[in-house]
Scaffold this motif. Structure first.
Motif, short mmCIF file in Angstrom:
data_model
loop_
_atom_site.label_atom_id
_atom_site.label_comp_id
_atom_site.label_asym_id
_atom_site.label_seq_id
_atom_site.Cartn_x
_atom_site.Cartn_y
_atom_site.Cartn_z
N TYR A 4 66.30 105.03 21.39
CA TYR A 4 67.95 104.89 21.59
C TYR A 4 67.94 103.26 20.82
O TYR A 4 67.50 101.99 20.92
N PRO A 5 67.54 103.77 19.62
CA PRO A 5 67.94 101.94 18.49
C PRO A 5 68.67 100.98 18.93
O PRO A 5 68.75 100.19 18.25
N GLU A 6 70.78 101.21 18.88
CA GLU A 6 70.96 100.72 18.96
C GLU A 6 71.37 99.10 20.29
O GLU A 6 70.55 99.39 21.41
N HIS A 7 71.80 97.98 19.83
CA HIS A 7 72.14 97.71 21.69
C HIS A 7 72.55 98.34 22.30
O HIS A 7 74.30 98.88 21.75
N ARG A 8 73.51 97.59 23.45
CA ARG A 8 74.49 97.61 24.61
C ARG A 8 76.05 97.37 22.78
O ARG A 8 77.37 98.85 23.50
N ASN B 273 66.64 106.77 14.03
CA ASN B 273 65.15 106.35 14.16
C ASN B 273 64.09 107.85 14.84
O ASN B 273 63.39 107.44 14.67
N ASN C 267 64.10 104.29 30.21
CA ASN C 267 63.84 103.61 28.62
C ASN C 267 63.05 103.21 28.47
O ASN C 267 62.85 101.75 27.88
N TYR D 59 73.73 106.65 21.20
CA TYR D 59 72.71 106.25 19.86
C TYR D 59 72.32 107.34 19.12
O TYR D 59 72.71 108.24 19.20
N THR E 127 58.35 103.81 21.10
CA THR E 127 59.14 102.49 21.78
C THR E 127 60.74 102.79 22.54
O THR E 127 60.75 103.75 21.53
N MET E 128 61.46 102.04 23.08
CA MET E 128 62.84 102.50 23.47
C MET E 128 63.65 102.39 21.91
O MET E 128 64.38 102.98 21.79
N ARG E 129 63.41 101.58 20.76
CA ARG E 129 63.69 101.43 19.54
C ARG E 129 63.61 103.13 19.07
O ARG E 129 64.72 103.12 18.12
N ASP E 130 62.18 103.61 19.12
CA ASP E 130 62.73 105.15 18.22
C ASP E 130 63.50 106.09 18.67
O ASP E 130 64.13 106.71 18.12
#
Length: 355
Positions: A71-75, A94, A253, A90, A66-69
């Motif tokens: 690029y875990p951080e938000h903008r 993760n 992403n 990032y 998943t994208m969280r794996d």
């Protein structure tokens, strides 16, 4: 030695999974695997068990991404890391945990885990030189995966034994030279490329990740062409360039197109191998025909000599060169036929007294 070389490709990596499945179904098995960036992840898992079952497990790994794996951080978090002096937008914590959940543990080394020679490329951050993990069998596969996929400024460099490394694709995204320098004589390059047919607009590439990936792709394509030209001009290397082309690729992403990419890689590789098959198969021999290899030629020639009755032409008494050939059992390449002088024919001339 047959090698599979897997190029970088970010989130397009699943297309190589479909290609690997097609190659194995055609009984094309590697004796060496080389990977870079996303191709390093595929190579690292694939080399631990060369089988269709392992290819299926590799496909499941991509399905779980998943994208969280990645690029875990938000903008906001990415901006905070930028202004606070961090090495990247990032964190890679993760991603490190994701690889371990799917079997890549810190204790696995190249010498203990890979069933065939495995090499993963990264770039030494200080010197800018290409570093090949796997030359030392004590190198850890997980470190190599993390180093080869660390693309600044999105992900930070990865430290191994006090040295920092970044994505191997910054030197060459298609490390054909690594396979060639380590003895490969036949190379299947699984080269991920893209082709965008959509109308170019400002909305097509948005965000740091998209813009950076687009810029890097443009630069690295030239470096991949250099490796292709280098290996193509090696007489002792047979190169199969499998260009795995993705038309209108998803955003960097976007990890939701795994099934489509696997199917696309399988279809393109099947088409390549189907077109290649007639060239790979030996030409059929008509029933009753004899292959005139040097050995067969000499054998059949001697059989004819044994059955041949003494005659004017094939008599060894009349032709000493035949006797010498038979008695010394020379190779047919040493056979020297006697020169036969063409008979001279009288040439009609015009009589001097003819009017």
């Amino acid at each position: 030695m047959r090698a599979f070389v897997l190029s970088g490709g970010a989130n397009l990596g699943p297309i190589q999974v479909g290609a690997l499945r097609a190659l194995l179904e055609h009984k094309i098995m590697p004796e060496m695997v080389v990977g870079c960036s996303a191709g390093a992840l595929n190579a690292g898992y694939f080399a631990s068990a060369i089988s269709l079952d392992q290819v299926a497990r590799l496909a499941n790994i991509w399905r779980d991404v998943t994208m969280r794996d990645i690029y875990p951080e938000h903008r906001v978090g990415a901006l905070w890391r930028l202004f606070s002096g961090q090495d990247s937008f990032y964190s890679n914590r993760n991603f490190y945990a994701f690889l371990q959940r799917h079997g890549a543990t810190p204790v696995q080394t190249f010498g203990q885990t890979a069933v065939i020679p495995l090499y993963i490329t990264a770039t030494h951050l200080h010197t800018g030189q290409l570093h090949v993990f796997g030359d030392n069998p004590n190198d850890r596969i997980l470190d190599a995966m993390m180093a080869s996929s660390a693309l600044p400024p999105l992900l930070p460099p990865w430290e191994v034994n006090g040295e920092r490394y970044i994505d191997g694709g910054t030197v060459t995204p298609l490390p054909l030279r690594v396979a060639w320098e380590r003895g490969a004589t036949e190379i299947y390059s699984l080269h991920i490329t893209t082709h965008d047919t959509r109308e170019k607009s400002t909305a097509l590439y948005r965000g740091v990740a998209s813009l950076l990936t687009r810029s890097v792709d443009t630069m690295l394509n030239r470096q991949a062409e250099h490796d292709l030209l280098l290996v193509k001009h090696q007489r002792k290397v047979k190169l199969h360039h499998l260009e795995l082309k993705v038309t209108d690729p998803p955003a960097p992403n976007d990890f939701t197109q795994v099934e489509q990419l696997i199917a696309l890689g399988y279809e393109q590789t099947q088409a390549y191998l189907t077109a290649l098959s007639p060239q790979r198969l030996p030409r059929p021999i008509p029933q009753g025909a004899v292959q005139l290899s040097p050995v067969n030629f000499v054998r059949r020639f001697r059989q004819v000599m044994q059955r041949q009755a003494a005659g004017d032409f094939l008599s060894t008494n009349n032709h000493p060169w035949l006797h010498r050939f038979w008695s010394t059992k020379a190779d047919f390449t040493q056979l020297r036929l006697p020169r036969i002088k063409a008979p001279t024919m009288p040439v009609a001339t015009k009589n001097e007294g003819t009017a």
